[in-house]
Design an enzyme around this catalytic site. Sequence first.
Site, PDB file in Angstrom:
ATOM      1  CB  ILE A   1      -1.010  -0.015   1.176  1.00  0.00           C
ATOM      2  CG1 ILE A   1      -2.142   0.964   0.905  1.00  0.00           C
ATOM      3  CG2 ILE A   1      -0.356   0.280   2.505  1.00  0.00           C
ATOM      4  CD1 ILE A   1      -2.950   0.679  -0.328  1.00  0.00           C
TER       5      ILE A   1
ATOM      6  CB  SER B   1      12.009  -0.446   4.604  1.00  0.00           C
ATOM      7  OG  SER B   1      12.125  -1.784   4.212  1.00  0.00           O
TER       8      SER B   1
ATOM      9  CE  LYS C   1      -8.029  -1.730   5.995  1.00  0.00           C
ATOM     10  NZ  LYS C   1      -7.581  -2.900   5.134  1.00  0.00           N
TER      11      LYS C   1
ATOM     12  CG  ASP D   1      -6.576  -6.331   5.656  1.00  0.00           C
ATOM     13  OD1 ASP D   1      -5.958  -5.555   6.413  1.00  0.00           O
ATOM     14  OD2 ASP D   1      -6.548  -6.212   4.418  1.00  0.00           O
TER      15      ASP D   1
HETATM   16  P1  NAP Z   1       2.514  -5.513   3.004  1.00  0.00           P
HETATM   17  O1  NAP Z   1       2.658  -5.416   1.526  1.00  0.00           O
HETATM   18  O2  NAP Z   1       2.771  -6.814   3.668  1.00  0.00           O
HETATM   19  O3  NAP Z   1       3.431  -4.393   3.606  1.00  0.00           O
HETATM   20  C1  NAP Z   1       3.558  -4.201   4.982  1.00  0.00           C
HETATM   21  C2  NAP Z   1       4.947  -3.681   5.248  1.00  0.00           C
HETATM   22  O4  NAP Z   1       5.054  -3.451   6.654  1.00  0.00           O
HETATM   23  C3  NAP Z   1       6.039  -4.671   4.902  1.00  0.00           C
HETATM   24  O5  NAP Z   1       6.492  -4.486   3.594  1.00  0.00           O
HETATM   25  C4  NAP Z   1       7.087  -4.333   5.907  1.00  0.00           C
HETATM   26  O6  NAP Z   1       7.851  -3.354   5.268  1.00  0.00           O
HETATM   27  C5  NAP Z   1       6.396  -3.618   7.038  1.00  0.00           C
HETATM   28  N1  NAP Z   1       6.516  -4.394   8.270  1.00  0.00           N
HETATM   29  C6  NAP Z   1       6.114  -5.659   8.490  1.00  0.00           C
HETATM   30  N2  NAP Z   1       6.389  -6.026   9.742  1.00  0.00           N
HETATM   31  C7  NAP Z   1       6.993  -4.964  10.328  1.00  0.00           C
HETATM   32  C8  NAP Z   1       7.546  -4.727  11.601  1.00  0.00           C
HETATM   33  N3  NAP Z   1       7.542  -5.678  12.554  1.00  0.00           N
HETATM   34  N4  NAP Z   1       8.058  -3.520  11.849  1.00  0.00           N
HETATM   35  C9  NAP Z   1       8.074  -2.584  10.900  1.00  0.00           C
HETATM   36  N5  NAP Z   1       7.590  -2.750   9.661  1.00  0.00           N
HETATM   37  C10 NAP Z   1       7.064  -3.930   9.380  1.00  0.00           C
HETATM   38  O7  NAP Z   1       1.054  -5.058   3.463  1.00  0.00           O
HETATM   39  P2  NAP Z   1       0.130  -3.935   2.800  1.00  0.00           P
HETATM   40  O8  NAP Z   1      -0.803  -4.573   1.848  1.00  0.00           O
HETATM   41  O9  NAP Z   1       0.945  -2.798   2.329  1.00  0.00           O
HETATM   42  O10 NAP Z   1      -0.741  -3.569   4.072  1.00  0.00           O
HETATM   43  C11 NAP Z   1      -0.229  -2.767   5.121  1.00  0.00           C
HETATM   44  C12 NAP Z   1      -1.414  -2.111   5.799  1.00  0.00           C
HETATM   45  O11 NAP Z   1      -2.091  -1.322   4.828  1.00  0.00           O
HETATM   46  C13 NAP Z   1      -2.438  -3.109   6.356  1.00  0.00           C
HETATM   47  O12 NAP Z   1      -2.954  -2.643   7.564  1.00  0.00           O
HETATM   48  C14 NAP Z   1      -3.530  -3.117   5.295  1.00  0.00           C
HETATM   49  O13 NAP Z   1      -4.799  -3.379   5.849  1.00  0.00           O
HETATM   50  C15 NAP Z   1      -3.455  -1.687   4.787  1.00  0.00           C
HETATM   51  N6  NAP Z   1      -3.971  -1.541   3.423  1.00  0.00           N
HETATM   52  C16 NAP Z   1      -3.611  -2.405   2.444  1.00  0.00           C
HETATM   53  C17 NAP Z   1      -4.181  -2.269   1.173  1.00  0.00           C
HETATM   54  C18 NAP Z   1      -3.824  -3.181   0.028  1.00  0.00           C
HETATM   55  O14 NAP Z   1      -4.498  -3.124  -0.994  1.00  0.00           O
HETATM   56  N7  NAP Z   1      -2.804  -4.009   0.113  1.00  0.00           N
HETATM   57  C19 NAP Z   1      -5.097  -1.264   0.932  1.00  0.00           C
HETATM   58  C20 NAP Z   1      -5.379  -0.367   1.932  1.00  0.00           C
HETATM   59  C21 NAP Z   1      -4.820  -0.521   3.181  1.00  0.00           C
HETATM   60  P3  NAP Z   1       9.393  -3.295   5.367  1.00  0.00           P
HETATM   61  O15 NAP Z   1       9.925  -4.653   5.125  1.00  0.00           O
HETATM   62  O16 NAP Z   1       9.702  -2.328   4.325  1.00  0.00           O
HETATM   63  O17 NAP Z   1       9.644  -2.813   6.744  1.00  0.00           O
END
Ligand code: NAP
Length: 313
Positions: free
Chosen positions: A15, A37, A92, A170
């Site tokens: 995101i 990150s 969120k 989610d």
């Molecule tokens: P994602 O692709 O898995 O990305 C999450 C990122 O968080 C990872 O790349 C990691 O980044 C970081 N992370 C994970 N564990 C961590 C830790 N212990 N400490 C610090 N950073 C950590 O997930 P995403 O889809 O972007 O979703 C993230 C949030 O956005 C969720 O709450 C989701 O509900 C929300 N969201 C997602 C979407 C969607 O379409 N995917 C849409 C709207 C909202 P680094 O490795 O770079 O640290």
Amino acid sequence: MTNPIRLAIIGLGKIAHDQHLPAIAANPDLDLVATVSHHGEGVEGIASFRDIAGLAASGIAVDAVALCTPPQVRRAIAAFAIDRGWHVFLEKPPGATLAEVVTLRDQAHAQHVSLFTSWHSRFAAGVEPARAWLADRIIRHATITWREDVRHWHPGQDWIFEAGGFGVFDPGINALSIATHILPRRFFVEAAAIDIPGNRAAPIAARVDFRDTSGAPIAMDLDFRQQGTQRWDIAVDTDAGVLTLANGGAMLTVAGAAAPAPTDELLGEYPGLYRRFVALVRAGVSDVDVGPLRLVADSFLRARISTVDDFHW
Ligand code: NAP
């Protein structure tokens, strides 16, 4: 002229790349000064750090952070930022539990910083017109259908199936962020059925029965196993016909007629969220709404939980 808000993104996943980076770049009130990150990834030309402590120690001037990590790790990072006097934009869902979000709200208040529990789906094009149209209608019943293929939309995101990852809630909480915004009366969980794969800790499907304060039933159907047509639809049967919000709030149809699509190119969920965040910071106030999270928590409280087939990516 007011200086741009110096912003850091914490958590550079899907995101952050898809929505936050472009929305920040397009907003002249924001200046991206750093990224964090924990896998070490960065953005060309922008300072990057492995954790938020490294950012704080760097001496780079920061006014605000946007937290784009999974929910399980949000509270500690947000608390650290608020302690430093940084404003906080929470993706969120705003946290893994209700109590931690309320605690952050109180902490932000005490530190005189802005906390924003962002709900991106509320900024979808059809949502505000739907809210206006429903405001003085009698609601007979409503259905919420959020069925998507988790392998397509969340590839390899194991955190989503871990405890505190919300599973199918989610995306489902996005539907609830819309429903709590557009429906004219509050509604409550009456019953829920939640399916959790045997090898995972969070739901792959859920059915929740709500009822509003006038007695109208609202049925929600969430499923991560959807093949073919993906569904993010809300239908509300009223005394003046059926209102349908399709495609996650983007397409509004009222009594069979499609509402005109907005043409303003500044519209859009994340540009809208960041405009709101800038306004909150400039005004020195917070916007903390835990309503959708409360309904998810209540769904678990009232749920009959079943174990279903193991899930593998
Ligand atoms: P994602 O692709 O898995 O990305 C999450 C990122 O968080 C990872 O790349 C990691 O980044 C970081 N992370 C994970 N564990 C961590 C830790 N212990 N400490 C610090 N950073 C950590 O997930 P995403 O889809 O972007 O979703 C993230 C949030 O956005 C969720 O709450 C989701 O509900 C929300 N969201 C997602 C979407 C969607 O379409 N995917 C849409 C709207 C909202 P680094 O490795 O770079 O640290």
